[in-house]
Design a protein around this motif. Structure first.
Motif, short mmCIF file in Angstrom:
data_model
loop_
_atom_site.label_atom_id
_atom_site.label_comp_id
_atom_site.label_asym_id
_atom_site.label_seq_id
_atom_site.Cartn_x
_atom_site.Cartn_y
_atom_site.Cartn_z
N SER A 140 -3.71 -12.74 -10.76
CA SER A 140 -3.07 -12.46 -11.94
C SER A 140 -4.01 -13.20 -13.01
CB SER A 140 -1.85 -12.90 -12.11
OG SER A 140 -1.38 -14.20 -11.63
N ASN A 142 -3.58 -15.12 -15.55
CA ASN A 142 -2.61 -16.16 -16.50
C ASN A 142 -3.30 -17.52 -16.26
OD1 ASN A 142 -1.25 -15.10 -14.04
ND2 ASN A 142 -0.38 -17.05 -14.47
N ASN A 324 0.90 -19.02 -10.13
CA ASN A 324 -0.62 -19.02 -10.57
C ASN A 324 -0.90 -17.92 -11.39
OD1 ASN A 324 -0.87 -16.69 -9.27
ND2 ASN A 324 -1.83 -17.45 -7.33
MG MG Z 1 -0.28 -14.86 -10.07
#
Ligand code: MG
Ligand code: AMP
Length: 324
Positions: A140, A142, A324
């Motif tokens: 992801s 972020n 995460n």
């Molecule tokens: Mg993630």
């Protein structure tokens, strides 16, 4: 800072070029926005961890355009074939054994002998994967500890100045991460629930083993995390003639039986890129111990030291929140 770019064919071609050159590109999938990099490049995968400020290495999913490409890198058993047939492209990730000669970076597997693979269904993700023709590692998009982005604008706000390009494909339909199923030896196991439900999976391959207890996590991997056969000795200031040395920086200790230098120039990104392969090679020499020179506890050094600490003092399985 790059503004999100509408994912038209021109933008997709440019994104593919950047990815093939080792750059990071954020792109939409049906689950969340992914931070993509060439999954075969140790350096590109290391830069994912650096960009996310992640203080530890977790295994990343490799995304493909076609099942045939995934079959070249990991072993599909009958259950995997059935699940792929039923749910791909879509929000299902399969954790499968790495093939001999698998080209996916060991850092992408966090040193394990398994690799997570997925064929996303989002049309922009599919077009991008088809155009680059390479597998993309894409967690992801972020920063560590922040929530997963479901709009291009979320990515721009969180890490817009850290990526070469953000492809805007609108809002992600599913909005939660993919379901993760482990298909190694023994029964299939649900590692992370997601849009494809347990009931969906069981209709296709029969009963699954429940995921481990604790919060929704990455713990499945901790249990089987690669641990060297050799004892690991950290913060080494000298090295014995029978020991293997994991060196860092321009002045490796002298006198070891064998030495791998993670980065002669003292570059943490390069060190992260080489960490797992170097550990495997040193361990394969049969040396009774691996002495590890001090590595600065900053930036990617945090993740490297976290991994080395686990190797030095294997801990029991422990659950931790996915952030995460
Ligand atoms: Mg993630
Ligand atoms: P994300 O990339 O943020 O969607 O997260 C990937 C998740 O897939 C991790 O949190 C792990 O739970 C799981 N995963 C990926 N690769 C493996 C693997 N080789 N073994 C076990 N779990 C994995």
């Amino acid at each position: 800072m790059p503004e999100p770019r509408a994912a038209d064919p021109d933008a997709i071609s440019q994104a593919a070029r950047l990815l093939k050159a080792g750059e990071l590109v954020a792109f939409p999938t049906e689950t969340v926005y992914g931070l993509g990099a060439d999954a075969r490049s140790d350096e590109a995968v290391a830069s994912i961890f650096a960009t996310k400020n992640r203080p530890s290495f977790n295994p990343l999913i490799a995304h493909f355009a076609e099942v045939a490409q995934a079959r070249q890198e990991v072993l599909f058993d009958e259950r995997a074939e059935k699940l792929a047939e039923a749910f791909w492209p879509g929000p299902l990730t399969l954790v499968l054994p790495r093939r001999e000669g698998c080209r996916i970076s060991l850092l992408c597997s966090a040193g394990l002998d398994s690799q997570a693979v997925r064929l996303p269904s989002h049309p922009v993700a599919r077009a991008l994967l088809a155009e680059c023709g390479i597998p993309l590692a894409a967690p992801s998009a972020n920063l560590f500890g922040r929530i997963s982005p479901t709009l291009a604008q979320h990515v721009a706000e969180g890490m817009g100045d850290r990526v070469a390009m953000i492809l805007d494909g609108g809002a992600c339909e599913v909005g939660v991460e993919s379901t993760v199923v482990e298909l190694l030896e023994g029964p299939a196991r649900l590692l992370r629930p997601g849009a494809i439900t347990l009931a969906d999976l069981e209709r296709v391959i029969g009963p699954l083993k429940a995921r481990l207890s604790g919060p929704i996590t990455a713990p499945g991997m901790l249990e089987s995390h690669y641990a060297p056969q050799a004892a690991v000795r950290l913060e080494a200031e000298h090295v014995g003639p029978e020991e293997a040395l994991l060196a860092f920086g321009p002045r490796p200790l002298e006198g070891a039986a064998v030495t791998e230098n993670l980065s002669p120039s003292g570059d943490l990104l390069e060190a992260a890129a080489h960490l797992f392969a170097a550990l495997h090679r040193l361990d394969a020499t049969g040396a009774p111990a691996i002495a590890v020179m001090p590595i600065p506890d900053e930036g990617l050094g945090l993740a490297i030291n976290d991994r080395l600490a686990r190797a030095a003092a294997p801990r029991p399985v422990e659950a931790f929140a996915e952030s995460n």
